[in-house]
Design a protein around this motif. Sequence first.
Motif, PDB file in Angstrom:
ATOM      1  N   LYS A 127      12.489  17.245 144.035  1.00  0.00           N
ATOM      2  CA  LYS A 127      13.338  16.896 142.936  1.00  0.00           C
ATOM      3  C   LYS A 127      13.657  17.930 142.194  1.00  0.00           C
ATOM      4  O   LYS A 127      14.760  17.925 141.617  1.00  0.00           O
ATOM      5  CB  LYS A 127      12.210  15.993 142.099  1.00  0.00           C
ATOM      6  CG  LYS A 127      11.835  14.587 142.607  1.00  0.00           C
ATOM      7  CD  LYS A 127      11.000  13.887 141.409  1.00  0.00           C
ATOM      8  CE  LYS A 127      10.069  13.048 141.968  1.00  0.00           C
ATOM      9  NZ  LYS A 127       9.262  12.551 141.203  1.00  0.00           N
ATOM     10  N   TRP A 128      12.895  19.209 142.053  1.00  0.00           N
ATOM     11  CA  TRP A 128      13.084  20.337 141.369  1.00  0.00           C
ATOM     12  C   TRP A 128      14.392  21.156 141.992  1.00  0.00           C
ATOM     13  O   TRP A 128      15.347  21.558 141.361  1.00  0.00           O
ATOM     14  CB  TRP A 128      12.125  21.279 141.015  1.00  0.00           C
ATOM     15  CG  TRP A 128      10.741  20.652 140.667  1.00  0.00           C
ATOM     16  CD1 TRP A 128      10.648  19.691 139.891  1.00  0.00           C
ATOM     17  CD2 TRP A 128       9.469  21.238 141.012  1.00  0.00           C
ATOM     18  NE1 TRP A 128       9.303  19.368 139.762  1.00  0.00           N
ATOM     19  CE2 TRP A 128       8.501  20.502 140.314  1.00  0.00           C
ATOM     20  CE3 TRP A 128       8.837  22.262 141.529  1.00  0.00           C
ATOM     21  CZ2 TRP A 128       7.176  20.592 140.305  1.00  0.00           C
ATOM     22  CZ3 TRP A 128       7.647  22.736 141.522  1.00  0.00           C
ATOM     23  CH2 TRP A 128       6.817  21.689 141.055  1.00  0.00           C
ATOM     24  N   VAL A 129      14.419  21.077 143.353  1.00  0.00           N
ATOM     25  CA  VAL A 129      15.320  21.682 144.106  1.00  0.00           C
ATOM     26  C   VAL A 129      16.545  20.791 143.757  1.00  0.00           C
ATOM     27  O   VAL A 129      17.676  21.529 143.785  1.00  0.00           O
ATOM     28  CB  VAL A 129      14.874  21.888 145.677  1.00  0.00           C
ATOM     29  CG1 VAL A 129      16.093  22.359 146.357  1.00  0.00           C
ATOM     30  CG2 VAL A 129      13.900  22.787 145.706  1.00  0.00           C
ATOM     31  N   ALA A 130      16.437  19.561 144.041  1.00  0.00           N
ATOM     32  CA  ALA A 130      17.792  18.896 143.874  1.00  0.00           C
ATOM     33  C   ALA A 130      18.420  18.715 142.522  1.00  0.00           C
ATOM     34  O   ALA A 130      19.748  18.694 142.282  1.00  0.00           O
ATOM     35  CB  ALA A 130      17.463  17.389 144.359  1.00  0.00           C
ATOM     36  N   ASP A 131      17.687  18.949 141.408  1.00  0.00           N
ATOM     37  CA  ASP A 131      18.068  18.887 139.952  1.00  0.00           C
ATOM     38  C   ASP A 131      17.643  19.867 139.260  1.00  0.00           C
ATOM     39  O   ASP A 131      16.710  19.474 138.253  1.00  0.00           O
ATOM     40  CB  ASP A 131      17.878  17.544 139.452  1.00  0.00           C
ATOM     41  CG  ASP A 131      18.691  17.349 138.230  1.00  0.00           C
ATOM     42  OD1 ASP A 131      19.443  18.336 137.676  1.00  0.00           O
ATOM     43  OD2 ASP A 131      18.737  15.988 137.719  1.00  0.00           O
TER      44      ASP A 131
END
Length: 204
Positions: A127-131
């Motif tokens: 999730k952190w990588v995506a956003d």
Amino acid sequence: MNLFFEFHREALDPQIRENVRKTLPMLDEMKDAELREKVIDAWALSLQLNGWTAIEEMPGSGMPEASAIGDQSMHIKVVMYNALSIYRNLKKAYERDFGLDEDILMACAALHDVGKPYEYNRTERPKWVADDKEYGMPNLRHPSYGVFICGVCELPAPVLNVAGYHSPEGRFIKRSAYGEIVHYADDGSWFSLARLCDLNIPKL
Ligand SMILES: [Fe+2]
């Protein structure tokens, strides 16, 4: 215990606590039995909150982007061995007691990376990588999360200093003596391994 919150050891998965105890048999050397149980609580809580059941399940790297060797339990063990041997060798060679508490030093070394279960979390990290606009990347590095875990588990203040500042974050403060020893125990193992095994270990 304080009036605002209370840690509930019984809420931890007993199998995860037992796994931590088996992973880190060196903890049996600690004279302070309650401190030893708090060290086990902290690792068990961090693992349980982040979808892991044992330290061995995490890759053996200093950060998710770096080369891995073995598993994470080997890293925690070598930092415990190194930290205690640095301190004991100094006492032996200089024939003096430098005034640290070896139980606290052991707790500091055992918990320096207790925040890694979050930094390596297999469902949160994507999730952190995506956003990264929303979360930051990573959302928290392991030192920050480690302070949270050690605080919740009511570890003593020197352990919080080491969890939060054993790493490059420590350049912003004056580390405790415990923190300085754990820092070199940690870096000494990584940079020796980097040269021995041709690993990519970033110098932050
Ligand atoms: Fe480490």
